[in-house]
Scaffold this active site. Structure first.
Site, PDB file in Angstrom:
ATOM      1  N   SER A   1      -9.627   1.651   3.418  1.00  0.00           N
ATOM      2  CA  SER A   1      -8.745   2.441   2.577  1.00  0.00           C
ATOM      3  C   SER A   1      -7.780   1.603   1.762  1.00  0.00           C
ATOM      4  CB  SER A   1      -7.965   3.436   3.430  1.00  0.00           C
ATOM      5  OG  SER A   1      -7.033   2.791   4.273  1.00  0.00           O
TER       6      SER A   1
ATOM      7  N   SER B   1      -9.928  -0.979   7.437  1.00  0.00           N
ATOM      8  CA  SER B   1      -9.282  -0.803   6.133  1.00  0.00           C
ATOM      9  C   SER B   1      -8.537  -2.015   5.605  1.00  0.00           C
ATOM     10  CB  SER B   1      -8.328   0.403   6.180  1.00  0.00           C
ATOM     11  OG  SER B   1      -9.064   1.593   6.158  1.00  0.00           O
TER      12      SER B   1
ATOM     13  N   LYS C   1       0.829  -1.204   0.000  1.00  0.00           N
ATOM     14  CA  LYS C   1       0.000   0.000   0.000  1.00  0.00           C
ATOM     15  C   LYS C   1       0.871   1.264   0.000  1.00  0.00           C
ATOM     16  CE  LYS C   1      -3.914   1.792   2.769  1.00  0.00           C
ATOM     17  NZ  LYS C   1      -4.728   1.482   3.983  1.00  0.00           N
TER      18      LYS C   1
END
Length: 542
Positions: A206, A230, A125
């Site tokens: 997210s 997330s 990420k």
């Protein structure tokens, strides 16, 4: 951070789903057809649904080299992510990926194997530092010039384990902590990521890019991060296994922060075994992160030792009572999961955690505002980019509003900036209510009912992408709140499909019990086999 969760005070509300979830986000249009995206088009891939073990066996048998695997995944990213369905899940590719693969091939030829991730391509990420050619931006244009000076601790562990870093994944900007009117999976640097099951659906935030990429077979496994939801939410929505570990099992140093008390990285994979392998590689104490010190000696070197197909035998699981009401499809999926677990020897009892967790949920957002300001200012003060504080980020966004804030603004950033320091009474009171309150509630429920874990649907199916109105409330609750606020481990496993959209089943327990919930999740996974690969439908109705 799954923004909707703290807006709804993280309470375990009923599971009623609105008709919006089942409806198409938009009717079929000539514009979609002209874009060259065909409903349900087959994108064959020779490594489709391959696991870490599969790839290691192929390399061992000399069917593939790490370089060949890396080239295949890079080609897949080009075909699926940048062209074709245009998932837009990868925000940046690693220019050194093929060199890394060549290095691992050379070591293998010399008889050196670093472990299960040797030569395995992974994605991470874009809020995790890499001391290389890649940026670390949290999806924000304000950090578009930020090249980290060194790897995050978990990236260092990945390199040491022999993994090949393919690139970084898109995310909800600032891990969904910029606006209360935001659209998940959108960032000003990366744009909007799509759900590979139905392309006009949101892959959830997210860690949206990680979820979409793993589901679409752009990599074997990926790293996500979670403050509240997330990892588990995008895993659930994208038909994956996601593990949100105990806060402190994995180091957070070198990760752009929201909350020192709730943040953690974690694995996102297509199988429990792959997630368990990845977790073992990432876990470990880091002197730069004091939260990892209490976990010294508690991390397993190998979490695959907990993979027991009979792991549900004799276990007691508490199911959230409100999850047994609401949308009939979701309830049917949950009841089917319960029958499967009972058939494997588990005892399921109804519980009500909701009344015990309400106070914690009401105070969570306050805690996060204070900790975000404190943590981000510390991170930015030593970063390489031009912005050096939260105030600088806010000013940058205002000065570059057409590009940085075209759809929603930054009221969450501004609320955080208005807060004081971590000695503030408001913060300390809210922290006690949130973290201590959630821990006491979960531990009391587990102890009073002699439970091994608590279960329930992770969340509802993917909602529609709506950049104008932002994320909407589907009527379902996110089951991430309790474990997130307590800092406790949580795993989600595919439970089935609603109108072609995945829904996950959650297992969570008390601190440092990753092994226990992995055992439960693996046994359920092996008995149910609910993972279904996506087929890139344009919308629900075509």
């Amino acid at each position: 951070m799954q923004r909707r969760n703290f807006i709804k005070t993280s309470s375990l509300a009923g599971l009623t789903l609105s008709t919006l979830v089942a409806a198409s986000c938009s009717p079929p249009s000539a514009e979609k057809k002209e874009a060259g995206i065909k409903d349900g088009k087959d994108y064959p891939f020779e490594l489709s649904e391959a696991t870490i073990t599969d790839l290691q066996q192929k390399m061992q048998a000399k069917q593939y080299t790490s370089r060949q695997l890396t080239e295949l995944y890079l080609k897949r990213i080009e075909e699926i992510d940048k062209n074709g369905p245009k998932l837009n899940s990868v925000i940046e590719l690693n220019k050194d990926a093929l060199n890394m693969a060549d290095s691992m091939d050379k070591e293998r030829a010399q008889g050196k194997l670093r472990g299960p991730l040797h030569g395995i391509p992974v994605l991470i990420k874009d809020n995790i530092n890499t001391g290389d050619n890649m940026h670390t931006t949290a999806g924000s244009l304000a950090l578009a010039d930020n090249f980290a000076k060194q790897d995050a601790f978990i990236v260092h562990k990945l390199r040491k384990a022999g993994a090949v870093l393919l690139g970084k994944t898109n995310l909800s900007e600032w891990a969904n902590f910029r606006s209360t009117h935001s659209t998940s999976a959108w960032s000003s640097r990366g744009g909007q990521t799509k759900c590979p099951y139905i392309l006009d659906r949101n892959p959830s935030g997210s860690s949206a890019g990680s979820g979409s990429a793993v589901a679409a077979n752009l990599c074997v496994v990926a790293i996500g991060t979670e403050t509240d939801g997330s990892i588990v939410s995008p895993s659930s929505v994208n038909g994956l296994v996601g593990i949100k570990p105990t806060v402190g099992l994995l180091s957070r140093s070198g990760i752009i922060p929201i909350s020192k008390t709730q943040d953690t990285a974690g694995p996102m994979a297509r199988t429990v075994k792959d997630a368990a392998i990845f977790l073992g590689v990432l876990a470990g104490a880091d002197p730069q992160d004091s939260y990892t010190l209490p976990g010294t000696g508690k991390a397993a070197a190998d979490y695959t030792k907990f993979l027991d197909a009979n792991g549900l035998q004799g276990k007691r699981l508490g199911v959230e009572k409100s999850a047994l009401e609401g949308n009939p499809i979701t309830v049917a999926l949950l009841k089917d999961a319960i029958k499967t677990m009972e058939a494997k020897g588990a005892t399921i009892i109804e519980i009500e955690l909701n009344p015990l967790i309400k106070d914690a949920g009401r105070n969570e957002f306050t805690v996060l505002l204070y900790e975000f300001k404190d943590g981000l200012n510390q991170y930015l003060s030593t970063a390489n980019g031009k912005v050096k504080s939260l105030a600088d980020v806010i000013a940058f966004n205002k000065q570059n509003e057409p590009k940085a804030m075209p759809y929603f603004k930054q009221e969450t950033l501004e609320l955080a900036q208005a807060k004081g320091d971590l000695a503030s009474k408001e913060y300390l009171d809210a922290l006690q209510q949130t973290n201590d309150g959630a821990r006491k509630a979960i531990d009391k429920m587990l102890t009073d009912n002699k439970l091994d874990a608590i279960i329930g649907p992770t969340n509802g199916p993917a909602i529609c992408i709506d950049l104008i109105a932002g994320d909407y409330d589907s009527g379902s609750f996110g089951f991430s709140g309790p474990a997130a606020m307590a800092g406790y481990p949580h795993i989600t496993v595919p439970m089935g499909l609603m109108h072609g959209l995945p829904i996950g089943l959650s297992f969570f327990s008390t601190a440092w019990h990753e092994g226990d919930i992995i055992r439960l999740a693996y046994a359920y996974e092996q008995a149910s086999k609910k993972r279904v690969a996506p087929n890139f439908k344009v919308d629900l109705l075509t």
